[in-house]
Write an enzyme that holds these catalytic residues in place. Sequence first.
Site, PDB file in Angstrom:
ATOM      1  N   VAL A  34     -38.487 -33.799  37.234  1.00 11.23           N
ATOM      2  CA  VAL A  34     -37.697 -32.820  36.480  1.00 11.23           C
ATOM      3  C   VAL A  34     -36.628 -33.506  35.624  1.00 11.23           C
ATOM      4  CG1 VAL A  34     -36.030 -30.926  36.741  1.00 11.23           C
ATOM      5  CG2 VAL A  34     -38.134 -30.920  38.047  1.00 11.23           C
ATOM      6  N   ASP A  53     -30.077 -42.551  38.247  1.00  9.91           N
ATOM      7  CA  ASP A  53     -30.768 -42.305  39.512  1.00  9.91           C
ATOM      8  C   ASP A  53     -30.279 -43.347  40.509  1.00  9.91           C
ATOM      9  OD1 ASP A  53     -33.777 -40.782  40.150  1.00  9.91           O
ATOM     10  OD2 ASP A  53     -33.021 -42.292  41.564  1.00  9.91           O
ATOM     11  N   GLU A 173     -35.577 -24.708  36.767  1.00 15.20           N
ATOM     12  CA  GLU A 173     -36.655 -25.261  35.951  1.00 15.20           C
ATOM     13  C   GLU A 173     -37.991 -24.692  36.421  1.00 15.20           C
ATOM     14  OE1 GLU A 173     -36.593 -27.182  33.134  1.00 15.20           O
ATOM     15  OE2 GLU A 173     -38.669 -26.504  33.306  1.00 15.20           O
ATOM     16  N   ARG A 176     -44.390 -27.285  35.343  1.00 14.50           N
ATOM     17  CA  ARG A 176     -45.397 -27.698  36.319  1.00 14.50           C
ATOM     18  C   ARG A 176     -45.654 -29.178  36.141  1.00 14.50           C
ATOM     19  NH1 ARG A 176     -50.026 -24.508  33.875  1.00 14.50           N
ATOM     20  NH2 ARG A 176     -48.683 -25.021  32.146  1.00 14.50           N
ATOM     21  N   ASN A 233     -41.560 -18.708  42.444  1.00 17.51           N
ATOM     22  CA  ASN A 233     -42.489 -19.625  43.128  1.00 17.51           C
ATOM     23  C   ASN A 233     -43.190 -18.933  44.297  1.00 17.51           C
ATOM     24  OD1 ASN A 233     -42.268 -21.771  41.461  1.00 17.51           O
ATOM     25  ND2 ASN A 233     -41.294 -23.149  42.928  1.00 17.51           N
ATOM     26  N   GLY A 278     -58.799 -22.479  46.153  1.00 20.51           N
ATOM     27  CA  GLY A 278     -58.689 -23.918  46.369  1.00 20.51           C
ATOM     28  C   GLY A 278     -58.498 -24.207  47.849  1.00 20.51           C
ATOM     29  N   GLY A 282     -50.451 -26.967  47.462  1.00 19.86           N
ATOM     30  CA  GLY A 282     -49.661 -28.104  47.934  1.00 19.86           C
ATOM     31  C   GLY A 282     -48.637 -28.476  46.889  1.00 19.86           C
ATOM     32  N   CYS A 285     -43.429 -28.435  45.595  1.00 26.47           N
ATOM     33  CA  CYS A 285     -42.646 -27.225  45.354  1.00 26.47           C
ATOM     34  C   CYS A 285     -43.089 -26.003  46.152  1.00 26.47           C
ATOM     35  CB  CYS A 285     -42.662 -26.923  43.868  1.00 26.47           C
ATOM     36  SG  CYS A 285     -41.956 -28.290  42.942  1.00 26.47           S
ATOM     37  N   ARG A 352     -47.516 -35.204  47.446  1.00 23.90           N
ATOM     38  CA  ARG A 352     -46.676 -34.509  48.423  1.00 23.90           C
ATOM     39  C   ARG A 352     -47.317 -33.183  48.844  1.00 23.90           C
ATOM     40  NH1 ARG A 352     -40.856 -35.003  45.433  1.00 23.90           N
ATOM     41  NH2 ARG A 352     -42.162 -34.943  43.580  1.00 23.90           N
TER      42      ARG A 352
HETATM   43  P1  NAD Z   1     -38.130 -36.271  42.535  1.00 18.71           P
HETATM   44  O1  NAD Z   1     -38.156 -36.637  43.959  1.00 18.71           O
HETATM   45  O2  NAD Z   1     -39.276 -36.656  41.661  1.00 18.71           O
HETATM   46  O3  NAD Z   1     -36.815 -36.847  41.846  1.00 18.71           O
HETATM   47  C1  NAD Z   1     -35.542 -36.734  42.385  1.00 18.71           C
HETATM   48  C2  NAD Z   1     -34.775 -38.009  42.025  1.00 18.71           C
HETATM   49  O4  NAD Z   1     -33.408 -37.846  42.404  1.00 18.71           O
HETATM   50  C3  NAD Z   1     -35.268 -39.252  42.768  1.00 18.71           C
HETATM   51  O5  NAD Z   1     -35.665 -40.236  41.820  1.00 18.71           O
HETATM   52  C4  NAD Z   1     -34.050 -39.714  43.581  1.00 18.71           C
HETATM   53  O6  NAD Z   1     -33.929 -41.118  43.679  1.00 18.71           O
HETATM   54  C5  NAD Z   1     -32.909 -39.119  42.787  1.00 18.71           C
HETATM   55  N1  NAD Z   1     -31.657 -38.951  43.532  1.00 18.71           N
HETATM   56  C6  NAD Z   1     -31.482 -38.476  44.788  1.00 18.71           C
HETATM   57  N2  NAD Z   1     -30.159 -38.439  45.090  1.00 18.71           N
HETATM   58  C7  NAD Z   1     -29.496 -38.893  44.004  1.00 18.71           C
HETATM   59  C8  NAD Z   1     -28.132 -39.077  43.678  1.00 18.71           C
HETATM   60  N3  NAD Z   1     -27.158 -38.782  44.551  1.00 18.71           N
HETATM   61  N4  NAD Z   1     -27.803 -39.572  42.468  1.00 18.71           N
HETATM   62  C9  NAD Z   1     -28.768 -39.879  41.575  1.00 18.71           C
HETATM   63  N5  NAD Z   1     -30.080 -39.716  41.818  1.00 18.71           N
HETATM   64  C10 NAD Z   1     -30.446 -39.218  43.007  1.00 18.71           C
HETATM   65  O7  NAD Z   1     -37.908 -34.687  42.492  1.00 18.71           O
HETATM   66  P2  NAD Z   1     -38.403 -33.664  41.374  1.00 18.71           P
HETATM   67  O8  NAD Z   1     -39.831 -33.350  41.595  1.00 18.71           O
HETATM   68  O9  NAD Z   1     -37.936 -34.110  40.039  1.00 18.71           O
HETATM   69  O10 NAD Z   1     -37.571 -32.359  41.827  1.00 18.71           O
HETATM   70  C11 NAD Z   1     -36.179 -32.287  41.669  1.00 18.71           C
HETATM   71  C12 NAD Z   1     -35.740 -30.849  41.912  1.00 18.71           C
HETATM   72  O11 NAD Z   1     -36.334 -29.990  40.930  1.00 18.71           O
HETATM   73  C13 NAD Z   1     -36.168 -30.271  43.254  1.00 18.71           C
HETATM   74  O12 NAD Z   1     -35.175 -29.389  43.698  1.00 18.71           O
HETATM   75  C14 NAD Z   1     -37.442 -29.507  42.933  1.00 18.71           C
HETATM   76  O13 NAD Z   1     -37.678 -28.454  43.838  1.00 18.71           O
HETATM   77  C15 NAD Z   1     -37.109 -28.966  41.560  1.00 18.71           C
HETATM   78  N6  NAD Z   1     -38.278 -28.723  40.711  1.00 18.71           N
HETATM   79  C16 NAD Z   1     -39.318 -29.591  40.693  1.00 18.71           C
HETATM   80  C17 NAD Z   1     -40.406 -29.365  39.847  1.00 18.71           C
HETATM   81  C18 NAD Z   1     -41.594 -30.279  39.811  1.00 18.71           C
HETATM   82  O14 NAD Z   1     -42.588 -29.934  39.187  1.00 18.71           O
HETATM   83  N7  NAD Z   1     -41.569 -31.431  40.445  1.00 18.71           N
HETATM   84  C19 NAD Z   1     -40.375 -28.248  39.000  1.00 18.71           C
HETATM   85  C20 NAD Z   1     -39.273 -27.394  39.028  1.00 18.71           C
HETATM   86  C21 NAD Z   1     -38.214 -27.644  39.878  1.00 18.71           C
HETATM   87  C1  UGA Z   2     -45.134 -24.997  40.508  1.00 17.06           C
HETATM   88  C2  UGA Z   2     -44.901 -23.843  39.529  1.00 17.06           C
HETATM   89  O1  UGA Z   2     -46.127 -23.522  38.869  1.00 17.06           O
HETATM   90  C3  UGA Z   2     -43.856 -24.224  38.481  1.00 17.06           C
HETATM   91  O2  UGA Z   2     -43.588 -23.112  37.635  1.00 17.06           O
HETATM   92  C4  UGA Z   2     -42.574 -24.630  39.189  1.00 17.06           C
HETATM   93  O3  UGA Z   2     -41.607 -25.089  38.260  1.00 17.06           O
HETATM   94  C5  UGA Z   2     -42.866 -25.755  40.176  1.00 17.06           C
HETATM   95  O4  UGA Z   2     -43.891 -25.334  41.113  1.00 17.06           O
HETATM   96  C6  UGA Z   2     -41.624 -26.083  40.956  1.00 17.06           C
HETATM   97  O5  UGA Z   2     -40.858 -25.225  41.276  1.00 17.06           O
HETATM   98  O6  UGA Z   2     -41.405 -27.233  41.217  1.00 17.06           O
HETATM   99  P1  UGA Z   2     -46.495 -27.293  40.472  1.00 17.06           P
HETATM  100  O7  UGA Z   2     -46.045 -27.479  41.872  1.00 17.06           O
HETATM  101  O8  UGA Z   2     -46.406 -28.428  39.524  1.00 17.06           O
HETATM  102  O9  UGA Z   2     -45.663 -26.089  39.783  1.00 17.06           O
HETATM  103  O10 UGA Z   2     -48.010 -26.855  40.536  1.00 17.06           O
HETATM  104  P2  UGA Z   2     -48.881 -25.544  40.250  1.00 17.06           P
HETATM  105  O11 UGA Z   2     -49.686 -25.765  39.048  1.00 17.06           O
HETATM  106  O12 UGA Z   2     -48.086 -24.315  40.314  1.00 17.06           O
HETATM  107  O13 UGA Z   2     -49.846 -25.596  41.534  1.00 17.06           O
HETATM  108  C7  UGA Z   2     -49.307 -25.475  42.845  1.00 17.06           C
HETATM  109  C8  UGA Z   2     -50.426 -25.521  43.863  1.00 17.06           C
HETATM  110  O14 UGA Z   2     -51.215 -24.320  43.805  1.00 17.06           O
HETATM  111  C9  UGA Z   2     -51.411 -26.670  43.658  1.00 17.06           C
HETATM  112  O15 UGA Z   2     -51.800 -27.196  44.896  1.00 17.06           O
HETATM  113  C10 UGA Z   2     -52.582 -26.011  42.953  1.00 17.06           C
HETATM  114  O16 UGA Z   2     -53.798 -26.683  43.150  1.00 17.06           O
HETATM  115  C11 UGA Z   2     -52.586 -24.649  43.634  1.00 17.06           C
HETATM  116  N1  UGA Z   2     -53.236 -23.618  42.794  1.00 17.06           N
HETATM  117  C12 UGA Z   2     -52.658 -23.195  41.646  1.00 17.06           C
HETATM  118  C13 UGA Z   2     -54.435 -23.072  43.229  1.00 17.06           C
HETATM  119  O17 UGA Z   2     -54.973 -23.447  44.288  1.00 17.06           O
HETATM  120  N2  UGA Z   2     -55.017 -22.094  42.474  1.00 17.06           N
HETATM  121  C14 UGA Z   2     -54.461 -21.654  41.312  1.00 17.06           C
HETATM  122  O18 UGA Z   2     -55.061 -20.750  40.681  1.00 17.06           O
HETATM  123  C15 UGA Z   2     -53.261 -22.215  40.888  1.00 17.06           C
END
Ligand code: NAD
Ligand code: UGA
Length: 483
Positions: A34, A53, A173, A176, A233, A278, A282, A285, A352
């Site tokens: 993100v 970071d 945010e 995906r 979500n 599916g 997983g 999120c 994850r």
């Molecule tokens: P991530 O694990 O990929 O990244 C998080 C980063 O934060 C890591 O690189 C870590 O080293 C760093 N970090 C931790 N503590 C810190 C600190 N004190 N100072 C500076 N850096 C620090 O996580 P992500 O997937 O980017 O998710 C971040 C957040 O956004 C989560 O709350 C997640 O739920 C949310 N989110 C994720 C997604 C997604 O698709 N991955 C989408 C929407 C929202």
């Molecule tokens: C999801 C949401 O789609 C994002 O909007 C959100 O920002 C994000 O979580 C988050 O909060 O971090 P993401 O985890 O990247 O995004 O993946 P998705 O594309 O949503 O899929 C999630 C899981 O559901 C996967 O395991 C995927 O294979 C499964 N899935 C999705 C299905 O099995 N069937 C579907 O039709 C859609």
Amino acid sequence: MPPSRNILCSGRLGVGTNHKGISMQIVMIGAGYVGLTTGTCLADAGHRVCCYDIDADRMARLSKCDIPIYQPGLEEAVSRTLHAGQLQFASSLDDCLADADIIFIAVGTPSRSDGDIDLSQVQAAARQIAAKLKPGALVVVKSTVTAGTCRQLKKLIATVRRSSDISVASNPEFLREGAAIDDFMNPDRVVIGADEPRAGAMLKTLFEPFINRGVPVVCTSTVNAELIKYAANAFLALKVGFINDVADLCEQAGGDIGPVAQGVGLDKRIGSSFLSPGPGFGGSCFPKDTRAFVATGRRLGAPQRLIETLVKRNEERKILLARRVIGEAGLRRGNTAVFLGLSFKAETDDVRDSAALTMIPVLQRAGISVKAHDPRAMNNARSLLDDVEYADCPYEAARGAAAVILLTEWEQYKSLDLAKLAKCMSGITLFDYRNVLMPEAAAQHGFRYVSLGRASLPPVPKATAGGTSASLWDEGMAANRNV
Ligand code: NAD
Ligand code: UGA
């Protein structure tokens, strides 16, 4: 970072600056999926962005434009903004906080053992920056956090500073993984959660290019913004869990989930997305956020029973589908099964909470050896799975295997050379747990084809595989080839 007011820049990714051409100084705490995506896109829009970071190795790699995560389009965008001087990776927060207008927190919010979220990274980030912020700066929480977190952080920062001059806003945010840049640039909506008018106004200015393009903006309180993220979500995960249950019903009723999902999804009130069956959802999120939603509901006395059931069913599904592999392929101790796909979905290297992490150990506990292939996720899987043999290509992985399980819908797997795959294997059962292959084609190539929500197909006998009429192979004979 030098001051950079009023820089006009078109933004190669297409956001553009707002109409006043204001370029803000932005700091992004956390450079994961993100933080790195958001920071890069905002830099490309003409803002001056400094990413920080705590992972020093990550920072060193990023400074050399070596991207530690796989996200289509990200490497090019980082390289462009880095070289244009819009994006920086700082080794210390002191380098960038003094001038920052807006500080995003985009650190991890993992699950605690009780299902609630662990806010320690978010709190640590807030503590780290509190004393160093310039008066009037705005802290924006991008991480997914439970209702009330922004208000707690405001108090925390005020305690450290002995002043409440810093506002804390929420800007959840919705990107995906795998489509992160596109989702960030073309959001369905922007949610601005602010309890103070000035904070809301600053975020509206930042997102003005989106607003000008007609992207709907929901301006609301921080608590509402936090709730929107979890409810969205939870609802999407519910859609996936629902269609998985309907797929099971289709199998028992002699139906086919393909046309059923299509017919259901064409109702505009329902919508056709997130209706693909599916192996259970997983990723970093859905599993964590649904658990947190349940925990919040319990804690606040408003139990979220639908989601409680969903969480349980989703984990059970992964185990049941693993057992189905053993049963339907007639696997025995000493056989080898091959998993194609380790990431939780295609176009990401993220493993994850992926189905593979649950399913592989179930087979291993039954004495079955596991080989695996994934176009991107093998490195990440290595540290989380024991005793798995990894192969460079699906065919090498399938050599001598009694069964193949396709778990991730990678493009590469949709166009598998089924004749080649069949020749490599010792058995004939192909589990397509993403319904991406053509059942008849698989059967024609001699596979016993098992998918989700539709009938399994026995292999078509070789002599008739060209399309002449003939009876189907005796399934008993087919099963014998498995052992
Ligand atoms: P991530 O694990 O990929 O990244 C998080 C980063 O934060 C890591 O690189 C870590 O080293 C760093 N970090 C931790 N503590 C810190 C600190 N004190 N100072 C500076 N850096 C620090 O996580 P992500 O997937 O980017 O998710 C971040 C957040 O956004 C989560 O709350 C997640 O739920 C949310 N989110 C994720 C997604 C997604 O698709 N991955 C989408 C929407 C929202
Ligand atoms: C999801 C949401 O789609 C994002 O909007 C959100 O920002 C994000 O979580 C988050 O909060 O971090 P993401 O985890 O990247 O995004 O993946 P998705 O594309 O949503 O899929 C999630 C899981 O559901 C996967 O395991 C995927 O294979 C499964 N899935 C999705 C299905 O099995 N069937 C579907 O039709 C859609």
